[in-house]
Design an enzyme around this catalytic site. Structure first.
Site, PDB file in Angstrom:
ATOM      1  N   HIS A  36      17.375  73.421 -24.160  1.00 30.48           N
ATOM      2  CA  HIS A  36      17.834  73.654 -25.661  1.00 30.48           C
ATOM      3  C   HIS A  36      17.434  72.664 -27.230  1.00 30.48           C
ATOM      4  CE1 HIS A  36      21.855  74.222 -27.552  1.00 30.48           C
ATOM      5  NE2 HIS A  36      21.913  73.238 -28.020  1.00 30.48           N
ATOM      6  N   ASP A  38      18.043  72.824 -31.177  1.00 35.08           N
ATOM      7  CA  ASP A  38      18.332  73.148 -32.135  1.00 35.08           C
ATOM      8  C   ASP A  38      17.618  72.812 -33.613  1.00 35.08           C
ATOM      9  OD1 ASP A  38      20.987  73.395 -31.911  1.00 35.08           O
ATOM     10  OD2 ASP A  38      21.380  71.717 -31.103  1.00 35.08           O
ATOM     11  N   GLU A 141      25.072  79.406 -28.073  1.00 28.15           N
ATOM     12  CA  GLU A 141      25.182  78.298 -27.253  1.00 28.15           C
ATOM     13  C   GLU A 141      27.208  78.312 -28.768  1.00 28.15           C
ATOM     14  OE1 GLU A 141      24.719  74.324 -29.467  1.00 28.15           O
ATOM     15  OE2 GLU A 141      25.479  73.161 -27.687  1.00 28.15           O
ATOM     16  N   HIS A 168      31.635  76.079 -26.934  1.00 27.94           N
ATOM     17  CA  HIS A 168      31.052  75.033 -27.731  1.00 27.94           C
ATOM     18  C   HIS A 168      32.014  74.237 -27.984  1.00 27.94           C
ATOM     19  CE1 HIS A 168      28.913  72.033 -30.802  1.00 27.94           C
ATOM     20  NE2 HIS A 168      28.242  72.359 -29.974  1.00 27.94           N
ATOM     21  N   HIS A 214      29.547  71.804 -22.379  1.00 25.67           N
ATOM     22  CA  HIS A 214      30.102  72.129 -23.116  1.00 25.67           C
ATOM     23  C   HIS A 214      31.816  72.628 -22.914  1.00 25.67           C
ATOM     24  CE1 HIS A 214      28.275  71.512 -27.381  1.00 25.67           C
ATOM     25  NE2 HIS A 214      27.614  71.339 -26.518  1.00 25.67           N
ATOM     26  N   HIS A 235      22.137  71.604 -21.096  1.00 28.08           N
ATOM     27  CA  HIS A 235      21.728  70.357 -22.200  1.00 28.08           C
ATOM     28  C   HIS A 235      23.014  69.297 -21.860  1.00 28.08           C
ATOM     29  CE1 HIS A 235      23.990  72.699 -25.211  1.00 28.08           C
ATOM     30  NE2 HIS A 235      24.494  71.276 -26.130  1.00 28.08           N
ATOM     31  N   ASP A 304      17.814  68.621 -26.077  1.00 27.91           N
ATOM     32  CA  ASP A 304      18.863  68.500 -27.560  1.00 27.91           C
ATOM     33  C   ASP A 304      18.186  68.024 -28.540  1.00 27.91           C
ATOM     34  OD1 ASP A 304      21.627  69.084 -28.207  1.00 27.91           O
ATOM     35  OD2 ASP A 304      22.393  67.784 -27.539  1.00 27.91           O
TER      36      ASP A 304
HETATM   37 ZN   LIG Z   1      25.251  71.634 -27.698  1.00 24.49          ZN
END
Ligand SMILES: [Zn+2]
Ligand SMILES: *[C@@H]1O[C@H](CO)[C@@H](O)[C@H](O)[C@H]1NC(C)=O
Ligand SMILES: *[C@@H]1O[C@H](CO)[C@@H](O)[C@H](O)[C@H]1NC(C)=O
Ligand SMILES: *[C@@H]1O[C@H](CO)[C@@H](O)[C@H](O)[C@H]1NC(C)=O
Length: 410
Positions: A36, A38, A141, A168, A214, A235, A304
């Protein structure tokens, strides 16, 4: 006395250097495949997805945790880039927005072909790494991003999505999120709803990994029980090391073990130490714990990076993975266990998911009950509803008219 002190210090430094060297030697053939990152979200918020802006150049970008030189220094050979849109898009422009984030990942591969190679299956990852590339994959995600539609799910698969995080930080109409466990959200589906189970079956059929970071514990347990293939936490860290609800509790780790699933550990300080500051050694504590409870086959890395605001001392950006591996070697992890953590555990799960998939099976055609859908900007073409008396009279008149019309033609 001073000489003795000097001797032992030197020995300590040499020893730590040798772990670091051993880490690098392992990573030259087994790179990091991280679950993961971003960076695509950073491209949106910093540059409105205009990747060709000179400030957006990924060779030089300095304000992010991720850039090309740092990926190289970190021996990153595979990355699931996160295609993410916040829960605020739910029932609004979620689907348009997620298409744009997937497009950003495709354009990263196009713009930096010497660095990123977009791949969509487990067998293409290591060959891409051996050609000097970062194999690039797409994780979507947030279950809200399929807008409760199996047609959208299938289309995102065709665009390269290879995992979907079921929620999420919000419930979808078919799955509950972790805030339910924290008491901040109401349970709506008590885990997965009947439609949520269809989503899961369809992901099994397509070969999309089920990501349980999540989600609520009830959703985790439903998915672990129902999935025909192993699942991932892309993650998340260990709840009994830091009791944050985003982490995985020990009873779920037992299910991870019995299903050959995978927890890719998150480096966010709040999940590592339950406070604003943390260290590399505390991340190693999470890895040790998951290894002890679920086995060495259950650990992975999901840093992350570029999705969080603070990171442990020693793991500040994506160049630092070798230091974490050196720490695990110092803790007596074997080379086999380290290679599992880096890449092989993920490759095992991903190929098991591909084996279970069967794209030739018929696609699921059931839809979510229309009353589960929210939002004022929807149309309802195709949803069958009991015709009103007005419509019935209209239909009667129309068929009379066509009868007259066809008689006239005769
Ligand atoms: Zn996340
Ligand atoms: C980024 O910068 C490097 C080095 O200055 C340059 O070679 C490369 O063409 C640039 N890439 C893009 C996509 O702008
Ligand atoms: C993996 O994907 C590539 C690109 O689509 C394809 O050429 C290759 O046959 C696939 N490999 C397997 C084992 O499915
Ligand atoms: C690692 O193994 C060595 C030799 O067996 C032992 O002396 C040491 O205490 C172990 N270290 C840890 C952290 O378990």
């Amino acid at each position: 006395m001073l000489i003795i002190w000097w001797f032992w210090s030197l020995l300590a430094i040499c020893a730590s250097d040798s772990f670091r060297n051993q880490a690098e030697n392992i990573m030259r053939t087994t790179p990091v495949i991280d679950g993961h990152n971003d960076l695509p979200w950073q491209m949106l918020t910093l540059f409105n997805n205009q990747l060709r802006k000179s400030e957006a150049n990924l060779s030089a970008l300095a304000e992010t945790h991720t850039n090309i030189p740092k990926l190289r220094a970190g021996f990153v050979g595979g990355q699931f880039w996160s295609a993410y849109m916040p829960c605020g898009t739910q029932n609004k422009d979620a689907v348009k927005r997620i298409l744009e984030q997937i497009d950003v990942i495709h354009r990263m591969c196009q713009l930096y072909p010497e660095t990123f190679e977009c791949v969509t299956n487990s067998s293409d990852i290591l060959p891409a790494f051996r050609r000097g590339k970062v194999a690039s994959l797409i994780g979507v995600e947030g279950g809200h991003l399929i807008d409760s539609s199996l047609g959208v799910l299938r289309t995102l698969y065709h665009l390269g999505m290879r995992y979907l995080t079921l929620t999420h930080n919000c419930n979808t109409p078919w799955a509950d999120n972790w805030l339910v466990d924290k008491g901040d959200d109401e349970a709506e589906s008590q885990g997965l709803s009947p439609f949520g189970k269809l989503v899961l079956n369809e992901m099994n059929r397509l070969g999309v990994m089920i990501d349980l970071s999540h989600v609520s514990v009830a959703t985790m347990k439903d998915a672990l029980q129902l999935s025909k293939a192993p699942v991932i936490f892309s993650h998340s860290s260990a709840y009994s090391v830091c009791p944050h609800r985003r982490n995985v509790p020990d009873d779920v780790l037992q299910l991870v073990k019995s299903t050959n699933s995978l927890v890719m550990v998150n480096f966010y300080n709040q999940f590592v130490s339950c406070s604003d500051s943390a260290t590399l050694s505390q991340v190693a504590d999470h890895l040790d714990h998951i290894k002890t409870v679920a086995g060495a086959g259950a650990v992975g890395l999901g840093g992350d990076y570029d999705g969080v605001t603070n990171l442990p001392v020693g793991l500040e950006d994506v160049s630092k993975y070798p230091d974490l591996i050196a720490e695990l070697l110092r803790r007596n992890w074997t080379e086999t266990e380290v290679r599992g953590l880096l890449a092989e555990n993920l490759l095992r799960v991903f190929s098991a998911v591909e084996l279970v998939s069967n794209i030739m099976q018929v696609p699921e055609e059931e839809t979510i009950p229309v009353e589960k859908l929210d939002g004022s900007c929807r149309t309802f073409y195709g949803h069958s509803r009991a015709p009103s008396i007005h419509l019935q009279i209209g239909a009667l008149l129309a068929s009379l008219a066509s009868l007259v019309f066809s008689l006239h033609l005769l």
